[in-house]
Design a protein around this motif. Sequence first.
Motif, short mmCIF file in Angstrom:
data_model
loop_
_atom_site.label_atom_id
_atom_site.label_comp_id
_atom_site.label_asym_id
_atom_site.label_seq_id
_atom_site.Cartn_x
_atom_site.Cartn_y
_atom_site.Cartn_z
N ASP A 1 0.80 -1.21 0.00
CA ASP A 1 0.00 0.00 0.00
C ASP A 1 0.83 1.26 0.00
OD1 ASP A 1 -2.05 -1.78 2.25
OD2 ASP A 1 -2.48 -1.40 0.14
N THR A 2 2.12 1.10 0.00
CA THR A 2 2.97 2.29 0.01
C THR A 2 3.30 2.77 -1.39
OG1 THR A 2 4.91 0.86 0.12
CG2 THR A 2 4.00 1.64 2.21
N ARG A 3 2.80 2.05 -2.44
CA ARG A 3 3.08 2.50 -3.79
C ARG A 3 2.41 3.85 -4.01
NH1 ARG A 3 -1.87 1.23 -5.16
NH2 ARG A 3 -2.75 -0.78 -4.64
N ARG A 4 2.97 4.63 -4.88
CA ARG A 4 2.43 5.96 -5.15
C ARG A 4 1.22 5.82 -6.06
NH1 ARG A 4 5.81 9.99 -3.83
NH2 ARG A 4 4.84 11.41 -5.35
N LEU A 5 0.17 6.52 -5.71
CA LEU A 5 -1.05 6.50 -6.50
C LEU A 5 -0.90 7.41 -7.71
CD1 LEU A 5 -3.70 6.67 -3.66
CD2 LEU A 5 -2.90 4.65 -4.88
N ALA A 6 -1.63 7.07 -8.81
CA ALA A 6 -1.56 7.84 -10.04
C ALA A 6 -2.19 9.21 -9.85
CB ALA A 6 -2.26 7.09 -11.17
N THR A 7 -1.62 10.20 -10.54
CA THR A 7 -2.17 11.54 -10.48
C THR A 7 -3.60 11.54 -11.02
OG1 THR A 7 0.01 12.49 -10.80
CG2 THR A 7 -1.88 13.91 -11.28
N GLY A 8 -4.48 12.20 -10.30
CA GLY A 8 -5.88 12.27 -10.68
C GLY A 8 -6.73 11.20 -10.07
N ARG B 1 -3.48 14.79 -6.66
CA ARG B 1 -3.15 15.72 -7.75
C ARG B 1 -1.72 15.56 -8.24
NH1 ARG B 1 -7.06 19.27 -8.88
NH2 ARG B 1 -8.67 19.72 -7.33
N SER B 2 -0.82 15.09 -7.40
CA SER B 2 0.57 15.04 -7.83
C SER B 2 1.24 13.71 -7.52
CB SER B 2 1.36 16.18 -7.15
OG SER B 2 1.30 16.05 -5.73
N GLY B 3 0.47 12.67 -7.26
CA GLY B 3 1.07 11.38 -6.94
C GLY B 3 1.45 11.24 -5.49
N ASP B 4 1.21 12.25 -4.66
CA ASP B 4 1.51 12.19 -3.22
C ASP B 4 0.40 11.42 -2.52
OD1 ASP B 4 2.21 12.56 -0.64
OD2 ASP B 4 2.61 14.72 -0.84
N PRO B 5 0.75 10.46 -1.61
CA PRO B 5 -0.30 9.72 -0.90
C PRO B 5 -1.22 10.63 -0.10
CG PRO B 5 1.79 8.61 -0.68
CD PRO B 5 2.10 9.92 -1.29
N SER B 6 -0.79 11.82 0.24
CA SER B 6 -1.66 12.75 0.98
C SER B 6 -2.66 13.35 -0.01
CB SER B 6 -0.83 13.87 1.63
OG SER B 6 0.07 13.30 2.57
N ALA B 7 -3.93 12.99 0.15
CA ALA B 7 -4.95 13.42 -0.80
C ALA B 7 -5.45 14.80 -0.45
CB ALA B 7 -6.11 12.43 -0.79
N GLU B 8 -5.89 15.50 -1.49
CA GLU B 8 -6.53 16.79 -1.30
C GLU B 8 -8.01 16.54 -1.03
OE1 GLU B 8 -7.62 20.86 -3.78
OE2 GLU B 8 -6.00 19.55 -4.47
N ALA C 1 -16.72 18.88 -12.07
CA ALA C 1 -15.48 19.46 -11.56
C ALA C 1 -14.25 18.71 -12.04
CB ALA C 1 -15.50 19.48 -10.02
N LEU C 2 -14.43 17.44 -12.45
CA LEU C 2 -13.26 16.60 -12.77
C LEU C 2 -13.34 15.95 -14.14
CD1 LEU C 2 -13.00 14.79 -9.31
CD2 LEU C 2 -11.73 16.80 -10.07
N ASP C 3 -14.30 16.33 -14.99
CA ASP C 3 -14.47 15.73 -16.31
C ASP C 3 -14.89 14.26 -16.19
OD1 ASP C 3 -13.87 18.12 -17.55
OD2 ASP C 3 -11.71 17.70 -17.61
N ASP C 4 -14.59 13.45 -17.24
CA ASP C 4 -15.03 12.05 -17.27
C ASP C 4 -14.08 11.19 -16.45
OD1 ASP C 4 -17.08 12.81 -18.92
OD2 ASP C 4 -16.02 12.31 -20.77
N TYR C 5 -14.69 10.26 -15.68
CA TYR C 5 -13.92 9.35 -14.83
C TYR C 5 -14.42 7.94 -15.02
CZ TYR C 5 -10.70 12.01 -11.90
OH TYR C 5 -9.62 12.73 -11.43
N ARG C 6 -13.49 7.03 -14.82
CA ARG C 6 -13.80 5.60 -14.78
C ARG C 6 -13.77 5.20 -13.32
NH1 ARG C 6 -16.26 2.27 -18.49
NH2 ARG C 6 -15.44 0.13 -18.38
#
Length: 489
Positions: free
Chosen positions: A80-87, A105-112, A141-146
């Motif tokens: 679970d320590t892998r970096r999450l994808a931006t967006g 927003r930038s791949g940081d595990p700390s979410a906005e 606010a975020l366009d199309d998402y899957r």
Amino acid sequence: MSPVRRLPRPRTLRARLTFGLVVLLAVSCAAVGLAAVVELNGFLTQRLDEQLVQVGTRFPESLEHNGSVPDDHDGDEHGDTRRLATGTFGARLLNGAVTNKGLIRSGDPSAELNVDLSAADRKRLAGVRADGRPHTIGLSALDDYRVVASPGRDGDVLIVGLPLEPVQATVRRLELVAAVVFGLALVVTGVAGAFWVRWSLRPLSRVAATATRVSELPLASGEVALPPRAPEPDARSEVGRVAAAFNRMLGHVEDALTKRHASEERLRRFAADASHELRTPVASVRGHAELALLHPGPVPPEVNRALERIAAESSRMGEMVDDLLLLARLDAGRPLESRPVDLTHLVLDAVTDARAAGPEHGWTLDLPEDPVTVPGDAHRLQQVLANLLANARLHTPVGTKVTVTLATEDGSARLLVHDDGPGIPEDVQPGAFERFTRAEHRRRADASGGGAGLGLSIVAGVVEAHGGSVGLRSEPGSTTFTVRLPAAR
């Protein structure tokens, strides 16, 4: 409403073949491009769905702890320590209401955590079925998402999603590249196809050019020289078979024209020889009849009447023989005299003679102020005028008004002989200038006997020998003969 304009259609075979080639290539390119776009979009979407499965629900679960993803090593295959994808987007719903939300927003595990979602966005999130399968939704606010919705352990619903913008951008780029490449291919193919079709149809173009030259030849009479035959390409091709058949047809036409010309020449020689040979006996018969009429002794009235008829008919026959001889000479192409002729003076003399011969008709002259001079044979032109005026005098009732107009127009002299008689029957007009043409119902009710139908044929022959033309327009109450002759320079 204005009518809808139809697109212009290609007229020539070359244009149609080129147009069809370009259309078929355009359809093929469109099919290939559409298949590539659909396949790429499906492939990239499938890869995005696999990434969603790898992300799992750890990110939306962490939103309860201020968006911090814990670094556990509990044997998870990926950790679970892998970096999450931006967006990456996560949301937690409880009883259909969004309680927590976050965005990487930038791949940081700390979410906005401060993600503005409209009421419509929240409603769309609440409508996602928690079946663990990917779904596509549009967030204002975020366009199309899957997104994938899964049930949580506390009776809540955990949603994780990845943006479709990278997939859409790649697909749009492919569409742009395909449009440019296929567009250039269509242009190059159209130009190259036009040259190829033109080269392939060169034999057919030569056949068409030969047919055009043949169609412009005067085939009605006289000797005709047909143009060279069209080149014959490979006989196994359709164009080769057309060219061969066309050349065979030209051969048959040439043979028929040659035989017809030979027959016409024999007929002309016969008419000329017969006319020449008949002049002497006809003149002899006429002379003997006139001599018998001068006998001083008493002659029975019946004999005297017979002698007068013999003299009149022999005179008429002599004129007919002269006309036939003139036509034979014109047919043979013998040149006429070409001297400056005062056409105005000829018209004046001809109308004066016609007025004396037909005082019961009304004769009107319309002449220009300056004399009209044409190059030609004065005697033959006088014969043309005499025949036209005699035709108007003999074939119209008493009191008919005949108007003779002379003018110059576009470097030529124009002579019009107009009468307001009953007109020429419509079925007779096409052959009015042919030899021995006589209407079954004459224009003048009391006309009987008359000529043999050679007057107008002599008019046409003499005018054509002078390089001019003659025309006829007739209807009840108006008949006009128009003669055009080249004016003297």
